[in-house]
Design a protein around this motif. Structure first.
Motif, PDB file in Angstrom:
ATOM      1  N   ALA A   7      -7.328  11.409  -0.495  1.00 61.71           N
ATOM      2  CA  ALA A   7      -8.649  11.388   0.152  1.00 61.71           C
ATOM      3  C   ALA A   7      -9.208  12.812   0.274  1.00 61.71           C
ATOM      4  O   ALA A   7     -10.405  13.051   0.120  1.00 61.71           O
ATOM      5  CB  ALA A   7      -8.551  10.720   1.523  1.00 61.71           C
TER       6      ALA A   7
ATOM      7  N   PRO B 109       0.672   6.417   4.029  1.00 62.80           N
ATOM      8  CA  PRO B 109      -0.576   7.032   4.524  1.00 62.80           C
ATOM      9  C   PRO B 109      -0.711   8.506   4.126  1.00 62.80           C
ATOM     10  O   PRO B 109      -1.811   8.977   3.829  1.00 62.80           O
ATOM     11  CB  PRO B 109      -0.475   6.890   6.047  1.00 62.80           C
ATOM     12  CG  PRO B 109       0.614   5.904   6.305  1.00 62.80           C
ATOM     13  CD  PRO B 109       1.448   5.758   5.078  1.00 62.80           C
TER      14      PRO B 109
ATOM     15  N   VAL C 235      -2.107   8.682   0.688  1.00 59.25           N
ATOM     16  CA  VAL C 235      -3.529   8.299   0.680  1.00 59.25           C
ATOM     17  C   VAL C 235      -4.373   9.453   1.234  1.00 59.25           C
ATOM     18  O   VAL C 235      -5.426   9.791   0.679  1.00 59.25           O
ATOM     19  CB  VAL C 235      -3.743   6.994   1.493  1.00 59.25           C
ATOM     20  CG1 VAL C 235      -5.214   6.620   1.546  1.00 59.25           C
ATOM     21  CG2 VAL C 235      -2.905   5.852   0.898  1.00 59.25           C
ATOM     22  N   GLU C 236      -3.866  10.090   2.293  1.00 55.43           N
ATOM     23  CA  GLU C 236      -4.609  11.231   2.883  1.00 55.43           C
ATOM     24  C   GLU C 236      -4.742  12.378   1.882  1.00 55.43           C
ATOM     25  O   GLU C 236      -5.813  12.982   1.766  1.00 55.43           O
ATOM     26  CB  GLU C 236      -3.865  11.776   4.117  1.00 55.43           C
ATOM     27  CG  GLU C 236      -4.235  11.062   5.389  1.00 55.43           C
ATOM     28  CD  GLU C 236      -3.157  11.254   6.466  1.00 55.43           C
ATOM     29  OE1 GLU C 236      -2.512  12.330   6.486  1.00 55.43           O
ATOM     30  OE2 GLU C 236      -2.950  10.293   7.246  1.00 55.43           O
TER      31      GLU C 236
ATOM     32  N   ALA D  36      -0.667  13.725  -4.973  1.00 53.71           N
ATOM     33  CA  ALA D  36       0.073  12.551  -4.482  1.00 53.71           C
ATOM     34  C   ALA D  36       1.582  12.753  -4.605  1.00 53.71           C
ATOM     35  O   ALA D  36       2.342  12.409  -3.704  1.00 53.71           O
ATOM     36  CB  ALA D  36      -0.341  11.311  -5.266  1.00 53.71           C
TER      37      ALA D  36
ATOM     38  N   LYS E 132       0.831  -1.219   0.000  1.00 52.07           N
ATOM     39  CA  LYS E 132       0.000   0.000   0.000  1.00 52.07           C
ATOM     40  C   LYS E 132       0.854   1.253   0.000  1.00 52.07           C
ATOM     41  O   LYS E 132       1.942   1.262   0.578  1.00 52.07           O
ATOM     42  CB  LYS E 132      -0.898  -0.010   1.227  1.00 52.07           C
ATOM     43  CG  LYS E 132      -2.038  -1.010   1.118  1.00 52.07           C
ATOM     44  CD  LYS E 132      -2.932  -0.924   2.332  1.00 52.07           C
ATOM     45  CE  LYS E 132      -4.054  -1.939   2.211  1.00 52.07           C
ATOM     46  NZ  LYS E 132      -4.783  -2.081   3.481  1.00 52.07           N
TER      47      LYS E 132
END
Ligand SMILES: Cc1ncc(COP(=O)(O)O)c(C=O)c1O
Length: 393
Positions: free
Chosen positions: A52, A45, A48-49, A279, A42
């Motif tokens: 998101a 984080p 990903v945040e 990203a 993955k």
């Protein structure tokens, strides 16, 4: 360790090419997937945040790059490699391979020859041949342990041919895992300068350098070499973002930067999508700790494979890579004909790896194994290979 890179992953729900294209590529679906160069791990984080947050905005229209985007890449390059580049020498492109193809057309004529170092990532040869240019190869040489170096006599010989105008460098090198050392880069760069050959440096793997090794950007070697070099890079390999399809090209010459940008403009592919925009910045600004831990994990996976092979499958030869997460396994000694090795790996070992022959003639009998995954997948793959090799006799 703050991060768990050994978490069990099932990417079948993820439309992952590694799984979804297996049947098409290998003819069956029950293989342990150790091919496509992305990670079964993955993303960090913080990345990903950031994505998101974009999702929360609920609007995915065209985006405009803020200055901070290129600045984050330039700061990263300065911090990681001690190489100062100006943010305005960077250009966004949808990928390193698309950039390579555009630059082959932009920098050379159809009568020109382009030099590559085989075995190498198949799109190198394809971007030359598919654009109607002639391919010329400097074969890397392998010692008895499987460690690759450059045959400089041959390199110079090839460069000195009049019609050779471009050299495409892969640093770190996919698939042999070399991180070229300063003296090797200096020699290559100075020879290119001497024979008036431009350098296209594919440095997409530059962040994945194993302990004890150091990446040196080709452009950082000297001002003269920087001037003849266009560098392609991206955080997509290091941070597992390849599906976002974005990359950078570094142009020391303003007029070429404009020409390249104009070509992208004509194709209307100059923008990031909303996700790569946030990203990449998050990766470069916030994820260095994650990357360091990832490298330790990859290094552990590689050491595991090397030890396993040395102890239990001496018929296979390999060397621990200096960079990337790709291992180059030599199956020529397992006792079956070279042209049957890939079939053996698919139908007997049941492991999906890239066929070495696709990286050049001198890759025949090899397979490329991607170990950017949880350890259990590496164990499963190598144990299946061991069992199949033992069954040959
Ligand atoms: C050396 C090299 N260049 C480029 C790429 C792909 O780059 P992109 O997805 O940006 O086209 C890869 C992917 O494996 C690679 O190994």
């Amino acid at each position: 360790m703050r991060y768990n890179f050994n978490e069990k992953i099932d990417r079948r729900e993820n439309h992952a090419a590694k799984w979804a294209e297996m049947k098409m590529k290998f003819g069956r679906e029950d293989l342990t997937p150790m091919w496509v160069a992305d990670m079964d791990i993955k993303a960090a984080p913080e990345i990903v945040e950031a994505m998101a947050e974009k999702v929360k905005q609920e609007i995915f229209g065209y985006v405009y790059r803020p200055d901070s985007y290129y600045e984050s890449a330039a700061n990263w390059v300065a911090k990681r490699f001690g190489y100062e580049i100006l943010p305005n020498t960077l250009i966004h492109s949808p990928g390193v391979v698309p950039s390579m193809s555009i630059l082959v057309n932009m920098l050379t004529k159809t009568t020109d020859k382009i030099l590559i170092q085989s075995p190498v990532y198949p799109p190198f040869a394809a971007s030359v041949k598919d654009n109607g240019r002639q391919l010329i190869e400097n074969h890397l040489v392998k010692d008895e342990n499987g460690y690759y170096t450059i045959d400089f006599e041959d390199f110079e010989n090839k460069l000195s041919q009049e019609s050779v105008t471009l050299f495409i460098l892969c640093n770190p090198h996919n698939p042999v895992g070399r991180v070229w050392k300063k003296d090797e880069l200096e020699k290559m760069g100075n020879l290119c300068k001497k024979y008036n050959v431009r350098i296209l440096a594919d440095e997409i793997w530059r962040d994945l350098i194993m302990p004890g090794h150091k990446h040196i950007p080709m452009g950082s070697i000297s001002k003269e070499i920087e001037d003849i070099t266009i560098t392609l890079f991206s955080p997509t390999k290091s941070f597992n973002l390849a599906g976002l399809q974005a990359s950078f090209a570094t142009f020391p010459r303003a007029e070429e930067r404009k020409e390249f940008d104009d070509i992208l403009g004509r194709m209307d592919v100059k923008r990031n999508n909303p996700f790569s925009l946030v990203a990449f910045e998050a990766a470069y600004n916030k994820c260095e700790d994650w990357l360091e831990e990832l490298i330790a994990h990859l290094d552990g996976n590689m050491q595991y494979v090397v030890d396993f092979i040395n102890e239990r499958i001496p018929e296979i030869k390999t060397v621990k890579p200096e960079g990337t997460y790709l291992m180059w396994l030599d199956f020529n000694g397992i006792g079956i004909p070279q042209d049957k090795i890939q079939e053996f790996l698919i139908n007997e070992a049941k492991v999906a790896m890239n066929d070495g022959g696709t990286f050049g003639e001198n890759g025949k009998g090899f397979a490329r194994m991607n170990v950017a995954c949880p350890r259990y997948m590496v164990e499963e793959a190598i144990e299946k290979i061991e069992k199949a090799v033992k069954n040959i006799k």
